[in-house]
Scaffold this motif. Structure first.
Motif, PDB file in Angstrom:
ATOM      1  N   VAL A 221       0.853  -1.206   0.000  1.00 48.30           N
ATOM      2  CA  VAL A 221       0.000   0.000   0.000  1.00 48.30           C
ATOM      3  C   VAL A 221       0.883   1.249   0.000  1.00 48.30           C
ATOM      4  O   VAL A 221       1.858   1.346   0.734  1.00 48.30           O
ATOM      5  N   THR A 222       0.504   2.212  -0.826  1.00 48.56           N
ATOM      6  CA  THR A 222       1.184   3.505  -0.866  1.00 48.56           C
ATOM      7  C   THR A 222       0.208   4.609  -0.475  1.00 48.56           C
ATOM      8  O   THR A 222      -0.859   4.743  -1.087  1.00 48.56           O
ATOM      9  N   LEU A 223       0.570   5.363   0.549  1.00 48.64           N
ATOM     10  CA  LEU A 223      -0.158   6.580   0.912  1.00 48.64           C
ATOM     11  C   LEU A 223       0.768   7.730   0.530  1.00 48.64           C
ATOM     12  O   LEU A 223       1.615   8.152   1.316  1.00 48.64           O
ATOM     13  N   GLY A 224       0.620   8.193  -0.702  1.00 47.45           N
ATOM     14  CA  GLY A 224       1.610   9.090  -1.267  1.00 47.45           C
ATOM     15  C   GLY A 224       1.037  10.422  -1.708  1.00 47.45           C
ATOM     16  O   GLY A 224      -0.107  10.772  -1.436  1.00 47.45           O
ATOM     17  N   ALA A 225       1.889  11.169  -2.427  1.00 49.40           N
ATOM     18  CA  ALA A 225       1.514  12.486  -2.949  1.00 49.40           C
ATOM     19  C   ALA A 225       1.514  12.441  -4.462  1.00 49.40           C
ATOM     20  O   ALA A 225       2.240  11.655  -5.079  1.00 49.40           O
ATOM     21  N   LYS A 226       0.700  13.288  -5.058  1.00 51.18           N
ATOM     22  CA  LYS A 226       0.750  13.438  -6.503  1.00 51.18           C
ATOM     23  C   LYS A 226       2.053  14.129  -6.888  1.00 51.18           C
ATOM     24  O   LYS A 226       2.674  14.816  -6.078  1.00 51.18           O
ATOM     25  N   ASP A 237       5.814  22.640   2.279  1.00 52.94           N
ATOM     26  CA  ASP A 237       4.925  23.220   3.280  1.00 52.94           C
ATOM     27  C   ASP A 237       3.462  22.878   3.031  1.00 52.94           C
ATOM     28  O   ASP A 237       2.592  23.253   3.811  1.00 52.94           O
ATOM     29  N   ILE A 238       3.179  22.171   1.935  1.00 50.87           N
ATOM     30  CA  ILE A 238       1.799  21.869   1.563  1.00 50.87           C
ATOM     31  C   ILE A 238       1.429  20.462   2.027  1.00 50.87           C
ATOM     32  O   ILE A 238       2.125  19.499   1.685  1.00 50.87           O
ATOM     33  N   PRO A 239       0.344  20.300   2.818  1.00 50.71           N
ATOM     34  CA  PRO A 239      -0.127  18.939   3.129  1.00 50.71           C
ATOM     35  C   PRO A 239      -0.499  18.234   1.827  1.00 50.71           C
ATOM     36  O   PRO A 239      -1.378  18.687   1.095  1.00 50.71           O
ATOM     37  N   ARG A 240       0.157  17.134   1.524  1.00 54.68           N
ATOM     38  CA  ARG A 240       0.011  16.535   0.198  1.00 54.68           C
ATOM     39  C   ARG A 240      -0.247  15.032   0.224  1.00 54.68           C
ATOM     40  O   ARG A 240      -0.257  14.391  -0.817  1.00 54.68           O
ATOM     41  N   HIS A 241      -0.430  14.486   1.416  1.00 55.45           N
ATOM     42  CA  HIS A 241      -0.678  13.049   1.553  1.00 55.45           C
ATOM     43  C   HIS A 241      -2.063  12.800   2.149  1.00 55.45           C
ATOM     44  O   HIS A 241      -2.654  13.698   2.748  1.00 55.45           O
ATOM     45  N   PRO A 242      -2.576  11.586   2.042  1.00 53.30           N
ATOM     46  CA  PRO A 242      -3.962  11.308   2.457  1.00 53.30           C
ATOM     47  C   PRO A 242      -4.188  11.401   3.969  1.00 53.30           C
ATOM     48  O   PRO A 242      -3.264  11.278   4.775  1.00 53.30           O
ATOM     49  N   ILE A 243      -5.461  11.608   4.305  1.00 48.29           N
ATOM     50  CA  ILE A 243      -5.950  11.496   5.673  1.00 48.29           C
ATOM     51  C   ILE A 243      -6.847  10.265   5.736  1.00 48.29           C
ATOM     52  O   ILE A 243      -7.821  10.176   4.979  1.00 48.29           O
ATOM     53  N   LEU A 244      -6.518   9.321   6.621  1.00 47.30           N
ATOM     54  CA  LEU A 244      -7.346   8.140   6.813  1.00 47.30           C
ATOM     55  C   LEU A 244      -8.040   8.264   8.168  1.00 47.30           C
ATOM     56  O   LEU A 244      -7.383   8.343   9.201  1.00 47.30           O
ATOM     57  N   GLU A 245      -9.366   8.282   8.147  1.00 46.32           N
ATOM     58  CA  GLU A 245     -10.110   8.341   9.398  1.00 46.32           C
ATOM     59  C   GLU A 245     -10.124   6.955  10.062  1.00 46.32           C
ATOM     60  O   GLU A 245      -9.530   6.008   9.565  1.00 46.32           O
ATOM     61  N   ASP A 246     -10.814   6.846  11.191  1.00 46.92           N
ATOM     62  CA  ASP A 246     -10.796   5.605  11.977  1.00 46.92           C
ATOM     63  C   ASP A 246     -11.379   4.424  11.204  1.00 46.92           C
ATOM     64  O   ASP A 246     -12.271   4.589  10.358  1.00 46.92           O
ATOM     65  N   ASN A 247     -10.882   3.228  11.532  1.00 46.39           N
ATOM     66  CA  ASN A 247     -11.436   1.959  11.035  1.00 46.39           C
ATOM     67  C   ASN A 247     -11.404   1.841   9.510  1.00 46.39           C
ATOM     68  O   ASN A 247     -12.333   1.315   8.896  1.00 46.39           O
ATOM     69  N   VAL A 248     -10.326   2.307   8.903  1.00 44.16           N
ATOM     70  CA  VAL A 248     -10.136   2.153   7.460  1.00 44.16           C
ATOM     71  C   VAL A 248      -9.245   0.939   7.211  1.00 44.16           C
ATOM     72  O   VAL A 248      -8.255   0.723   7.911  1.00 44.16           O
ATOM     73  N   THR A 249      -9.611   0.152   6.201  1.00 47.78           N
ATOM     74  CA  THR A 249      -8.798  -0.985   5.774  1.00 47.78           C
ATOM     75  C   THR A 249      -8.443  -0.811   4.299  1.00 47.78           C
ATOM     76  O   THR A 249      -9.320  -0.527   3.480  1.00 47.78           O
ATOM     77  N   ILE A 250      -7.154  -0.971   3.978  1.00 47.83           N
ATOM     78  CA  ILE A 250      -6.712  -0.877   2.584  1.00 47.83           C
ATOM     79  C   ILE A 250      -5.944  -2.143   2.249  1.00 47.83           C
ATOM     80  O   ILE A 250      -4.921  -2.452   2.869  1.00 47.83           O
ATOM     81  N   TYR A 251      -6.428  -2.860   1.231  1.00 46.38           N
ATOM     82  CA  TYR A 251      -5.825  -4.139   0.869  1.00 46.38           C
ATOM     83  C   TYR A 251      -4.621  -3.965  -0.050  1.00 46.38           C
ATOM     84  O   TYR A 251      -4.301  -2.858  -0.489  1.00 46.38           O
ATOM     85  N   GLY A 258      -2.474  12.083  -2.817  1.00 43.96           N
ATOM     86  CA  GLY A 258      -2.965  13.451  -2.665  1.00 43.96           C
ATOM     87  C   GLY A 258      -3.602  13.700  -1.311  1.00 43.96           C
ATOM     88  O   GLY A 258      -3.841  12.775  -0.522  1.00 43.96           O
ATOM     89  N   ARG A 259      -3.909  14.962  -1.064  1.00 41.81           N
ATOM     90  CA  ARG A 259      -4.522  15.353   0.219  1.00 41.81           C
ATOM     91  C   ARG A 259      -6.021  15.108   0.147  1.00 41.81           C
ATOM     92  O   ARG A 259      -6.827  16.032  -0.029  1.00 41.81           O
ATOM     93  N   ILE A 260      -6.382  13.836   0.243  1.00 49.15           N
ATOM     94  CA  ILE A 260      -7.787  13.459   0.203  1.00 49.15           C
ATOM     95  C   ILE A 260      -8.148  12.772   1.510  1.00 49.15           C
ATOM     96  O   ILE A 260      -7.293  12.189   2.179  1.00 49.15           O
ATOM     97  N   VAL A 261      -9.404  12.854   1.879  1.00 48.85           N
ATOM     98  CA  VAL A 261      -9.884  12.235   3.119  1.00 48.85           C
ATOM     99  C   VAL A 261     -10.591  10.930   2.781  1.00 48.85           C
ATOM    100  O   VAL A 261     -11.517  10.908   1.964  1.00 48.85           O
ATOM    101  N   ILE A 262     -10.136   9.862   3.407  1.00 49.60           N
ATOM    102  CA  ILE A 262     -10.811   8.561   3.303  1.00 49.60           C
ATOM    103  C   ILE A 262     -11.655   8.402   4.559  1.00 49.60           C
ATOM    104  O   ILE A 262     -11.131   8.290   5.670  1.00 49.60           O
ATOM    105  N   GLY A 263     -12.965   8.438   4.391  1.00 52.40           N
ATOM    106  CA  GLY A 263     -13.874   8.458   5.529  1.00 52.40           C
ATOM    107  C   GLY A 263     -13.800   7.198   6.381  1.00 52.40           C
ATOM    108  O   GLY A 263     -13.374   6.127   5.918  1.00 52.40           O
ATOM    109  N   HIS A 264     -14.232   7.322   7.618  1.00 54.79           N
ATOM    110  CA  HIS A 264     -14.152   6.218   8.566  1.00 54.79           C
ATOM    111  C   HIS A 264     -14.959   5.004   8.100  1.00 54.79           C
ATOM    112  O   HIS A 264     -15.922   5.115   7.351  1.00 54.79           O
ATOM    113  N   ASN A 265     -14.501   3.838   8.539  1.00 55.71           N
ATOM    114  CA  ASN A 265     -15.153   2.564   8.240  1.00 55.71           C
ATOM    115  C   ASN A 265     -15.205   2.265   6.738  1.00 55.71           C
ATOM    116  O   ASN A 265     -16.140   1.627   6.245  1.00 55.71           O
TER     117      ASN A 265
END
Length: 300
Positions: A221-226, A237-251, A258-265
């Motif tokens: 798994v890569t949690l990276g930047a564009k 100085d720019i937030p450029r990596h993902p935000i993972l909320e609680d209870n996220v699973t990535i196979y 990118g700076r995107i939010v992956i919602g909880h569960n």
């Protein structure tokens, strides 16, 4: 032809005289340098303090536990003070002096105060790893042998040192784990409780990632930047990596950029390429393959 001695002396002379251009890449040696070997020793000491008996000297008697932890903590304070001092000197334009030595000692003591919390967090990681892996036979097996725990010990140590403003040393610590486990976690990444990585090889977690509680990643798994074409100094100085909320699973082998939010569960299946945010409770699977004909590279 030159003699062996003449050949050696000639090249020693050349290599000892850096050009102005080389000094951009190789710092002058007029200040103390951090030591990779001593930094590795610091990590081993911390491991023996947090998980006594599992790392360092084998603890056969509970009565000797306090002695072993005390001895290792004193040694840690001395080594850590030295390496923090060297790191500050190496990264700073200030003159070497007593003020830096005093600051290094202070930071080492503040870090030692953080060790109980680091231990608490790591215990949640051990539990999460054990609970989510049916093949794990015991917590002890997880601590002894799982690369996830090795990588997370280094990360949680490096992260605390980075928060204290210690230069250079945190990155060395994170790269020691990267070399040993294949798990690449930037020391600035923020990771919550009960974090686990299954198998682990090839996982990349970028500098500005924020990861919530009870998150699980699989290998690759890569949690990276564009790709950023802007000036590098500004881009840092720019937030450029993902935000993972609680209870996220990535196979396995999925890439989130990118700076995107992956919602909880949310569950993200294997081999997914994702650059858009997801609401909570999403379930994303790999799309069906799209076939196309390309002539002379057209469309690629």
């Amino acid at each position: 032809m030159l003699s062996p001695t003449e050949t050696i002396l000639k090249n020693v002379d050349i290599l000892s005289q850096h050009s102005t251009e080389e000094y951009k890449y190789i710092p002058r040696h007029d200040k103390p340098l951090p030591s990779i070997e001593k930094t590795a020793e610091i990590v081993e000491l911390i491991k023996s303090i947090i998980f006594p008996g599992f790392f360092g000297d084998s603890i056969a008697n509970q009565k000797t536990l306090k002695y072993h932890i005390g001895m290792n903590t004193e040694k840690l304070y001395s080594l850590l003070t030295e390496q923090i001092y060297n790191g500050i000197c190496f990264s700073s334009q200030y003159a070497v002096g007593k003020d830096i030595k005093s600051k290094a000692s202070e930071l080492a003591l503040i870090f030692i105060d953080k060790i109980p919390e680091i231990k608490r967090l790591l215990c949640t990681d051990v539990k999460a790893t054990f609970d989510r892996d049916p093949s794990a036979k015991s917590y002890a097996e997880v601590i002894f042998s799982y690369p996830t725990i090795k990588a997370l010990i280094n990360h949680r140590v490096a992260h605390e040192l980075l928060l204290l403003g210690v230069p250079t040393i945190p990155r060395i610590i994170s790269e020691l784990a990267h070399s040993e486990t294949g798990i690449d976690i930037h020391p600035a990444a923020k990771i919550g409780e009960y974090f686990s990585i299954d198998h682990g090889t090839g996982v990349v977690i970028g500098e500005t990632c924020i990861i919530g509680n009870h998150v699980r990643l699989y290998q690759g798994v890569t949690l990276g930047a564009k790709s950023i074409l802007a000036d590098k100094a500004h881009a840092k100085d720019i937030p450029r990596h993902p935000i993972l909320e609680d209870n996220v699973t990535i196979y396995s082998n999925s890439t989130v950029l990118g700076r995107i939010v992956i919602g909880h569960n949310t569950v993200i299946g294997g081999n997914v390429w994702l650059t858009t945010p997801l609401p909570p409770y999403s379930n994303i699977l790999q799309q069906k393959a799209v076939e196309g004909l390309f002539t002379d590279g057209l469309g690629i």
